[in-house]
Motif scaffolding. Structure first.
Motif, short mmCIF file in Angstrom:
data_model
loop_
_atom_site.label_atom_id
_atom_site.label_comp_id
_atom_site.label_asym_id
_atom_site.label_seq_id
_atom_site.Cartn_x
_atom_site.Cartn_y
_atom_site.Cartn_z
N ARG A 176 10.32 12.19 0.57
CA ARG A 176 9.08 11.45 0.36
C ARG A 176 8.55 11.05 1.73
O ARG A 176 9.03 10.10 2.35
CB ARG A 176 9.34 10.21 -0.49
N TYR A 177 7.59 11.81 2.23
CA TYR A 177 7.06 11.61 3.58
C TYR A 177 6.46 10.22 3.71
O TYR A 177 5.57 9.84 2.97
CB TYR A 177 6.01 12.68 3.89
N LYS A 178 7.02 9.43 4.66
CA LYS A 178 6.58 8.06 4.91
C LYS A 178 6.61 7.20 3.65
O LYS A 178 5.79 6.30 3.45
CB LYS A 178 5.18 8.03 5.53
N GLU B 148 17.34 7.08 -0.01
CA GLU B 148 16.62 7.02 -1.29
C GLU B 148 15.42 7.96 -1.35
O GLU B 148 14.96 8.32 -2.42
CB GLU B 148 16.15 5.58 -1.56
N TYR B 149 14.89 8.34 -0.18
CA TYR B 149 13.71 9.19 -0.12
C TYR B 149 14.06 10.67 0.09
O TYR B 149 13.16 11.49 0.30
CB TYR B 149 12.78 8.74 1.01
N VAL B 150 15.33 11.00 0.04
CA VAL B 150 15.77 12.38 0.32
C VAL B 150 16.58 12.90 -0.86
O VAL B 150 17.42 12.18 -1.43
CB VAL B 150 16.65 12.42 1.60
N ARG B 151 16.35 14.16 -1.24
CA ARG B 151 17.16 14.79 -2.28
C ARG B 151 17.40 16.25 -1.90
O ARG B 151 16.54 16.91 -1.31
CB ARG B 151 16.47 14.70 -3.63
N ALA B 152 18.60 16.71 -2.21
CA ALA B 152 18.98 18.08 -1.88
C ALA B 152 18.28 19.06 -2.80
O ALA B 152 18.10 18.80 -3.99
CB ALA B 152 20.50 18.24 -1.98
N ILE B 153 17.85 20.18 -2.24
CA ILE B 153 17.19 21.20 -3.06
C ILE B 153 18.21 21.98 -3.87
O ILE B 153 18.00 22.29 -5.04
CB ILE B 153 16.38 22.17 -2.16
N ASP C 102 0.81 -1.22 0.00
CA ASP C 102 0.00 0.00 0.00
C ASP C 102 0.84 1.27 0.00
O ASP C 102 0.30 2.37 0.03
CB ASP C 102 -0.96 0.01 1.19
N GLY C 103 2.18 1.13 -0.02
CA GLY C 103 3.06 2.30 -0.09
C GLY C 103 3.02 3.16 1.14
O GLY C 103 3.34 4.35 1.07
N SER C 104 2.69 2.59 2.30
CA SER C 104 2.60 3.39 3.53
C SER C 104 3.94 3.65 4.18
O SER C 104 4.04 4.44 5.11
CB SER C 104 1.69 2.66 4.54
N GLY C 105 4.99 2.97 3.71
CA GLY C 105 6.30 3.11 4.33
C GLY C 105 6.52 2.13 5.47
O GLY C 105 7.59 2.12 6.09
N GLU C 106 5.52 1.26 5.74
CA GLU C 106 5.62 0.24 6.77
C GLU C 106 4.93 -1.04 6.28
O GLU C 106 4.01 -0.98 5.47
CB GLU C 106 4.97 0.70 8.08
N ILE C 107 5.40 -2.17 6.78
CA ILE C 107 4.83 -3.46 6.39
C ILE C 107 4.02 -4.01 7.56
O ILE C 107 4.56 -4.16 8.66
CB ILE C 107 5.95 -4.46 6.02
#
Length: 370
Positions: A294-296, A331-336, A216-221
């Motif tokens: 990418r929040y959660k 992987e969920y973070v990128r510099a502005i 479901d892409g919630s960031g948790e299983i």
């Protein structure tokens, strides 16, 4: 125009008094006002109440605790609930019996402490009251009076009398976790997960594998997603083994498997740092940097700032909208400040530097030392 049971017996006995033939004597000595349990209208189950009147024919008028009332209840259908009649030794024996039943459910059926507690806590309030406790005991074959139940509840180390909290439940029954002989299952699972995560470079990519479980892409299983993922790997575990394996992943005990917990289990102490994304090779992100995340684990990026860089390579993020998130994978973070924005800032910096040098020159053409 109706004949009650009392009138029927009075007529048949012809004044000789009902109940004189011995009986069981279970209610002998009951007086008006005494607490009791009685079989309402001759039913099999006893209900708590109080003696309203003791009749001349040795029957009783009962006011039940639920508001019902019955007249002329036979002596054999009434039993005393006087506190003085509680046998503490019998209550101790029933407490031991309860402990054995609960521990057996843990060892043989694979139930955890919370599931055993919720057998009694039917309203999920986090506490067991007297009625819930008595009903729960009856469902597992332990039939006790209300006073006996109260006496047993006093044996739990609760802060509130007449209430049993989860912690008091576990401590009072001295419950122990079942022997977890899942080491072989864990080893096979780790080997298979690492094999599936290895890419062409030979370095495992747990992020993609985690996303395959996180449907479901919630960031948790959750447990359901975890079972489906294992079934696709052709690893069919019993409910008991599944609970135990999930507990190995779930370090904080919230019932969910985060990305950090997933990698920690798979890595098995071999490094423990999260793989850095290819986009971060040219720019190393540090505490205080402005970033988008990418929040959660969701698809959209949200602006924020790195509050902390953790030892395992993840980040704690303070989002611009006030939200906070910990242990965000690279992987969920990128510099502005990357690409065009970075080059633009570089050009602005050059112009500022030239202007400062111009203002620093004297009228004779000499430059002041900056």
């Amino acid at each position: 125009g109706m004949i009650s049971y009392k009138e029927f017996v009075t007529f048949c006995d012809d004044g000789e008094g009902y109940g004189g033939g011995g009986g069981s004597g279970r209610s002998a000595g009951l007086e008006e006002g005494d607490k009791c349990e009685a079989r309402f209208r001759g039913s099999e189950k006893h209900y708590p109440g109080r003696i309203r009147r003791k009749n001349r024919d040795n029957t009783y008028d009962i006011d039940f605790d639920d508001g019902e009332r019955e007249l002329g209840v036979r002596e054999t259908d009434v039993r005393s609930l006087r506190a003085s009649r509680v046998n503490e030794y019998e209550v101790d024996d029933e407490m031991d019996r309860l402990r054995r039943k609960i521990q057996s459910a843990i060892d043989e059926k694979g139930l955890d402490f919370l599931e055993c507690f919720e057998h009694f806590d039917r309203d999920y309030s986090g506490e067991i009251d007297e009625r819930e406790f008595q009903d729960g005991l009856r469902r597992i074959g332990i039939d006790m009076t209300r006073d006996e139940v109260t006496s047993m509840m006093d044996r739990f180390p609760s802060r509130r009398r007449g209430r049993i909290s989860y912690r008091a439940f576990v401590k009072g029954l001295r419950l122990r976790k079942a022997d977890e002989n899942t080491s072989e299952v864990e080893r096979l699972l780790k080997d298979e997960l690492r094999r599936l995560a290895e890419g062409r470079s030979g370095r495992p990519n747990f992020s993609q594998l985690f996303d395959e479980f996180d449907r479901d892409g919630s960031g948790e299983i959750d447990r359901r997603e975890f079972r489906k993922g294992l079934e696709q790997m052709r690893l069919n575990l019993s409910s008991r083994d599944l609970r135990r394996v999930v507990s190995k992943f779930d370090r904080n005990g919230d019932g969910m498997i985060s990305y950090k917990e997933f990698v920690t289990f798979c890595d098995d102490g071999e490094g423990g740092r999260y793989p850095t994304s290819s986009s971060s090779n040219s720019t190393r992100m540090r505490e205080g940097d402005k970033v988008e995340c990418r929040y959660k684990g969701r698809g959209k990026y949200y602006p924020g700032r790195i509050r902390r860089e953790n030892r395992d390579g993840t980040f704690d993020i303070d989002y611009d909208d006030g939200e906070k998130e910990t242990y965000v994978v690279p992987e969920y973070v990128r510099a502005i400040e990357s690409g065009i924005a970075k080059n633009h800032m570089s050009r602005v910096g050059d112009r500022v530097r030239e202007e400062i040098q111009r203002l620093a020159e004297t009228s004779s053409g000499r430059r002041l030392e900056l």
